[in-house]
Enzyme design. Sequence first.
Site, PDB file in Angstrom:
ATOM      1  N   GLU A  88      -9.623  -2.299   5.318  1.00 21.95           N
ATOM      2  CA  GLU A  88     -10.267  -2.042   6.607  1.00 21.95           C
ATOM      3  C   GLU A  88     -11.484  -2.958   6.769  1.00 21.95           C
ATOM      4  O   GLU A  88     -11.947  -3.568   5.790  1.00 21.95           O
ATOM      5  CB  GLU A  88     -10.706  -0.567   6.651  1.00 21.95           C
ATOM      6  CG  GLU A  88      -9.552   0.435   6.532  1.00 21.95           C
ATOM      7  CD  GLU A  88      -8.712   0.569   7.800  1.00 21.95           C
ATOM      8  OE1 GLU A  88      -8.509  -0.426   8.525  1.00 21.95           O
ATOM      9  OE2 GLU A  88      -8.240   1.697   8.061  1.00 21.95           O
ATOM     10  N   HIS A 100      -7.189  -5.320  10.074  1.00 20.42           N
ATOM     11  CA  HIS A 100      -6.884  -5.082   8.650  1.00 20.42           C
ATOM     12  C   HIS A 100      -5.578  -5.737   8.239  1.00 20.42           C
ATOM     13  O   HIS A 100      -4.675  -5.943   9.046  1.00 20.42           O
ATOM     14  CB  HIS A 100      -6.917  -3.584   8.300  1.00 20.42           C
ATOM     15  CG  HIS A 100      -5.780  -2.754   8.802  1.00 20.42           C
ATOM     16  ND1 HIS A 100      -5.920  -1.441   9.191  1.00 20.42           N
ATOM     17  CD2 HIS A 100      -4.455  -3.016   8.960  1.00 20.42           C
ATOM     18  CE1 HIS A 100      -4.752  -0.943   9.552  1.00 20.42           C
ATOM     19  NE2 HIS A 100      -3.852  -1.882   9.424  1.00 20.42           N
ATOM     20  N   ASN A 132      -7.470  -3.451  14.243  1.00 23.50           N
ATOM     21  CA  ASN A 132      -8.869  -3.684  13.856  1.00 23.50           C
ATOM     22  C   ASN A 132      -9.016  -4.855  12.874  1.00 23.50           C
ATOM     23  O   ASN A 132     -10.062  -5.035  12.272  1.00 23.50           O
ATOM     24  CB  ASN A 132      -9.479  -2.410  13.250  1.00 23.50           C
ATOM     25  CG  ASN A 132      -8.783  -1.995  11.950  1.00 23.50           C
ATOM     26  OD1 ASN A 132      -7.873  -2.674  11.481  1.00 23.50           O
ATOM     27  ND2 ASN A 132      -9.222  -0.892  11.367  1.00 23.50           N
ATOM     28  N   ASP A 141       0.812  -1.219   0.000  1.00 25.60           N
ATOM     29  CA  ASP A 141       0.000   0.000   0.000  1.00 25.60           C
ATOM     30  C   ASP A 141       0.846   1.270   0.000  1.00 25.60           C
ATOM     31  O   ASP A 141       2.051   1.232   0.259  1.00 25.60           O
ATOM     32  CB  ASP A 141      -0.951   0.004   1.216  1.00 25.60           C
ATOM     33  CG  ASP A 141      -0.307  -0.577   2.467  1.00 25.60           C
ATOM     34  OD1 ASP A 141       0.930  -0.493   2.583  1.00 25.60           O
ATOM     35  OD2 ASP A 141      -1.020  -1.118   3.313  1.00 25.60           O
TER      36      ASP A 141
END
Length: 265
Positions: free
Chosen positions: A143, A138, A136, A67
């Site tokens: 996400e 990811h 979380n 990313d």
Amino acid sequence: MKILIFPDTEQAEAFVALEVAALVSKRPTAVLGLATGGTMERVYGRLVACALDQDIAFTQVRSFNLDEYWGVAPDHPASYTHYMNKRLFQPLDMHQALTQLPNGIAADADVEAARYEAAISAVGGIDLQLLGLGANGHIGFNEPTSSLGSRTRIKTLTQTTRNANRRYFDKAQDVPRFALTMGIATILEARAVLLLATGAAKSRAAAQMIEGPLSAFCPASALQLHPKATIVLDADAARELTLRDYFEEVHPHGARASVPPAHRT
Ligand code: F6R
């Protein structure tokens, strides 16, 4: 999934660094999928030390990062391009033409995403994808609720993720709201994946990834579908696993499983 639990963080990081070094030593033209973030900083430090010490050449290695922030230029000190150049590409003398990240300042995000997917396919796919884990759940910047069939695209970052990355930027308002990220389906196409999660802050996400239902709500749980996924944890990250005893019995202190010869009964 192969779950390896190491007693401490250093051993977990060393394992990951040595796996990458071993692959490149065996296959100098390997295609690596790379991650950034705090977890990988120490892994790359160890990998550089190991490669220099053992004379393992990375000059023919190709790489694709997961990313890059959208709207952040490659020469910005908080860009992932800058991170990779500093921590891995320059110390290992890797060729700029062989190391790719999504272009965070491309004219068109969709065109750039399609170009990135095509570039991965053009070299025959990724041999080993390194991953960190978001608190979380990811992976990459997929996400919660990212489609399990997603490909490289632009994603809006959650506030949790923006807070976690606040430290890399001068001001809170400088933290990007968007990133270009490989999708879950892109990640699952790698021939092998190696995820490292360390520290208690990752323990809930680690348990959901390994033992939770397969769900877009925990994107990392998609790795349950991968035939060659290795999950490396330190003791703190493993502490919410229900089957921890079982994982530690199969791989004591992260050791490879030893299967005794079959006895006919
Ligand atoms: C980074 C990336 C992210 C991180 C994750 C964990 O390229 O794709 O998924 O791996 O956010 O980050 P740290 O290691 O900083 O906790």
